[in-house]
Design an enzyme around this catalytic site. Sequence first.
Site, short mmCIF file in Angstrom:
data_model
loop_
_atom_site.label_atom_id
_atom_site.label_comp_id
_atom_site.label_asym_id
_atom_site.label_seq_id
_atom_site.Cartn_x
_atom_site.Cartn_y
_atom_site.Cartn_z
N PHE A 11 0.78 -1.46 0.01
CA PHE A 11 0.00 0.24 0.05
C PHE A 11 0.78 1.38 0.13
CE2 PHE A 11 -3.75 2.55 1.73
CZ PHE A 11 -4.53 2.28 0.83
N GLY A 12 1.82 1.19 -0.89
CA GLY A 12 2.77 2.32 -1.04
C GLY A 12 2.05 3.40 -1.84
N ASN A 13 2.98 4.10 -2.48
CA ASN A 13 2.17 5.33 -3.55
C ASN A 13 1.38 4.91 -4.50
OD1 ASN A 13 3.60 7.19 -1.86
ND2 ASN A 13 5.50 6.99 -3.41
N GLY A 15 -0.25 1.86 -4.71
CA GLY A 15 -1.45 1.37 -3.89
C GLY A 15 -2.45 2.45 -3.47
N GLY A 209 13.22 13.69 -6.80
CA GLY A 209 12.51 12.32 -7.14
C GLY A 209 12.59 11.81 -8.25
N GLU A 212 16.31 7.06 -7.58
CA GLU A 212 16.01 6.28 -6.41
C GLU A 212 17.13 6.60 -5.45
OE1 GLU A 212 13.33 4.44 -5.66
OE2 GLU A 212 12.43 4.79 -7.52
N ASP A 223 16.46 -2.12 -14.40
CA ASP A 223 15.34 -1.95 -14.59
C ASP A 223 14.70 -2.08 -15.90
OD1 ASP A 223 12.68 -0.60 -13.51
OD2 ASP A 223 13.19 0.72 -15.07
N LYS A 227 11.80 -4.63 -17.87
CA LYS A 227 10.83 -4.05 -18.57
C LYS A 227 10.76 -4.78 -19.88
CE LYS A 227 10.10 0.09 -15.93
NZ LYS A 227 10.44 1.60 -15.77
#
EC number: 1.1.1.3
Length: 344
Positions: A11-13, A15, A209, A212, A223, A227
Amino acid sequence: MKTLRLGLLGFGNAGRAFAKILEEKKQEIQGSMECDIIVTGITTGSRGSLYNPEGIDLKKAWSELEKAGHFDKDGKNYCEMTSLEFVEKGEYDVIVEMTPLDIFTGQPATDHLRRAMERGKHAVSANKGPIAWHYKDLKELAEKMKVQFYYETTVMDGTPIFNLKDETLKFCKVTEVNGILNTTTNYVLEELATGKAYDDVIEEGKRIGFVEADPSMDIEGWDAAAKVTALLNVLMEADITPKEVDRTGIENITLKDIQKAESQGKVIKLLCTGTRTDGKVKASVKPTLVEKGSLLSVISGTSSVLQITTDLMGKLTIIEHDPELLQTGYGVFSDVLRIVRNLV
């Protein structure tokens, strides 16, 4: 009116963005789809968990996290249930996998999805790990158990890539994909081109932001490899893992390299590609020279681009312009709505 029960793992950003869309559109869904979507469980790694088979107050849940950083331990729905415990014992119809990514194994997210489907539950994943590492097995399990399995958010947030292939490119064979899928490297390369030192670019990127806390997964191309692997596994049935991607990051790109490219009328971009040669899909992630003024050259900041080449529709290009959390939340939301539509 039917009821669809969701279990949210993480339930992060993303979520919370999904939960806010779900709450905002609740009456519209009830009116147009004759379905009440409720959340019966929310699990987190360090902020506590919530469980109520009758439904959780989502507004209260996200308010607690945003204000206190933790669910209210005195709340009636508070519990210490782990994600796996909820998957195996909780009451829900759809599991929504949004736990942190392990880019080298796809676990424990894969096990969460597998255990849920083994119970006959539908599954949505915003976590690219399972699609990059175990897609074929999960797809076959979903088919065996006759459950739905979607994962739109795993690449380019909520941009309809997998939906596009499933819903509107029927009988089209994808022969090649290429694109710019990692926004951190976009930002770093652009800032380096202005003459800034690498360490300064990274620190400034963290502050605003764009970068990371540990930028290595982006800078070293992992990453992007995950993907492109996810894309190829779904769109081209590649059945590969990120370790099979020919991967080179941007950690060794210097201002001199950028200036040399400039003198040739080109810019450097971290390009993801996938092609089928002699029946085998090959993938790469590499810093690549692209012509100034070309479509790929003008993809900047947090924007992404994907080009899909097909046998019947030629080459299609999809651009995502400067996405925010809303788009990520919408990707999950759109997958849940697909499940609702197919249950009618």
